[in-house]
Design a protein around this motif. Structure first.
Motif, short mmCIF file in Angstrom:
data_model
loop_
_atom_site.label_atom_id
_atom_site.label_comp_id
_atom_site.label_asym_id
_atom_site.label_seq_id
_atom_site.Cartn_x
_atom_site.Cartn_y
_atom_site.Cartn_z
N TRP A 16 7.04 9.46 0.33
CA TRP A 16 6.58 10.01 -0.94
C TRP A 16 7.13 11.43 -1.05
O TRP A 16 7.31 12.13 -0.05
CB TRP A 16 5.06 9.99 -1.06
N HIS B 211 1.18 4.10 -3.06
CA HIS B 211 1.02 5.53 -2.83
C HIS B 211 2.21 6.31 -3.38
O HIS B 211 2.05 7.36 -4.03
CB HIS B 211 0.84 5.80 -1.34
N GLN C 35 2.13 6.32 -7.23
CA GLN C 35 1.07 7.18 -7.74
C GLN C 35 1.42 8.66 -7.60
O GLN C 35 0.92 9.50 -8.35
CB GLN C 35 -0.24 6.87 -7.02
N THR C 36 2.29 8.99 -6.65
CA THR C 36 2.69 10.38 -6.43
C THR C 36 3.77 10.83 -7.41
O THR C 36 3.80 12.00 -7.82
CB THR C 36 3.21 10.55 -4.99
N TRP D 201 5.76 7.84 6.26
CA TRP D 201 4.72 7.33 7.15
C TRP D 201 5.34 6.86 8.46
O TRP D 201 6.37 6.18 8.46
CB TRP D 201 4.00 6.15 6.50
N ASP E 264 0.83 -1.21 0.00
CA ASP E 264 0.00 0.00 0.00
C ASP E 264 0.87 1.26 0.00
O ASP E 264 0.56 2.23 -0.71
CB ASP E 264 -0.93 0.00 1.22
N ARG E 265 1.92 1.25 0.79
CA ARG E 265 2.81 2.41 0.83
C ARG E 265 3.52 2.59 -0.51
O ARG E 265 3.67 3.71 -1.01
CB ARG E 265 3.86 2.23 1.94
#
Length: 311
Positions: free
Chosen positions: A101, A19, A22-23, A214, A15-16
């Protein structure tokens, strides 16, 4: 071929990783980039699955998947470096971790600093983004505070989770670039940067080249922070031992470590003062014991951490 390789080592953080990927197009899409995902988990290959799904969906940037069967921090980072160096068009490797990110302007700021300073390696701050509502001390402790320093040339850099490395830099030290002795302990990035410094590499710092990281709830605990400080003490000492080999070098490090421990022990009294940063005071004391543990040879017989996903 792209001139800038954005390299992402990953281990069981799908999941990380998704993200982060996608960034990236919105932050680095205007540059001549290649995104390299190095999945260090041949068993579950969760990072590989994320990468293939984005490739199939028409990801906006060139995206390459590298699976690294040998476990460990150094194994995956060396595989990244070796793969990137095989491309003669590669000029820079931008390193970022799979639980981070980039913020707007990240890659621009790294490249501008590199060009204006003439740096071989450039780094920037890492801002903590807590998951959930952490205790107040967690927001205040230095472990989770981004490093802040002026823009420009820097005498030393400390980590590889937000780093731009030029191609010529890899020729300044011998391979393996990340020493396998740090494969399970961590600290391979500190050793890498220390060897580059000793080889005459020029470092730069860009405050605008920021990434966010995170911080899950399990890290916002006193036990995790103190273990992290212990590990830092161990790995810093392991890196220093390489530049001070032999019995004389060990004695110098031992004398220094004992002196620091004495000062930190006396400093524990400051925890009684109103407004004292008690976690940081205790953490520095624990870090001093980590130094002595490394000098005793304990790190060579016991891994400080299990895998880099736990760092």
């Amino acid at each position: 071929m792209p001139a800038i390789w954005i390299a992402i080592p990953t281990f069981r953080r799908p999941d990380r990783l998704a993200h982060l990927l996608q960034t990236l197009p919105g932050v680095a899409g205007c540059h001549d980039v290649m995104v390299l995902v190095a999945d260090n988990d041949p068993e579950r290959q969760e990072g590989a699955a994320v990468t293939r799904r984005l490739q199939a969906g028409g990801y906006a940037l060139p995206l390459t998947l590298l699976t690294v069967g040998q476990p460990g921090l150094c194994a995956v980072r060396n595989a990244i470096a070796e793969t990137a160096l095989c491309d003669p068009a590669m000029r820079f490797v931008a390193m970022i971790d799979d639980d981070e990110w980039p913020q707007p302007g990240w890659l621009d700021a790294l490249l501008i600093c590199q060009a204006q300073v003439g740096a071989d390696v450039v780094a920037g701050p890492v801002d903590s983004c807590f998951v959930g509502d952490p205790p107040r001390w967690a927001r205040e402790t230095l472990v989770f505070c981004p490093e802040e320093r002026p823009w420009g040339a820097a005498p030393m850099l400390w980590a590889s989770n937000n780093l731009l490395v030029s191609r010529r830099t890899f020729a300044m030290i011998d391979a393996p670039f990340f020493d396998p002795r740090f494969n399970r302990s961590g600290g391979e990035d500190l050793d890498f940067l220390a060897r580059l410094r000793d080889a005459g590499a020029r470092f730069g710092w860009s405050p605008d080249a920021r990434v966010s990281e995170w911080v899950p709830a399990e890290r916002a605990r006193l036990s995790w922070v103190l273990r992290r400080m212990w590990r830092i003490g161990c790995t810093e000492t392991m890196a220093r031992q390489k530049s001070l080999p032999g019995r004389i070098g060990t004695m110098k490090l031992l004398a220094r470590s004992l002196a620091i421990l004495a000062l930190r022990t006396v400093g524990l009294a400051a925890m009684l003062l109103p407004g004292a940063r008690r976690v940081d005071i205790a953490g520095q004391w624990i870090k001093s014991w980590g130094r002595l543990y490394a000098l005793s040879g304990g790190v060579r017989s016991h891994a400080v951490v299990g895998h880099y996903g736990a760092l």
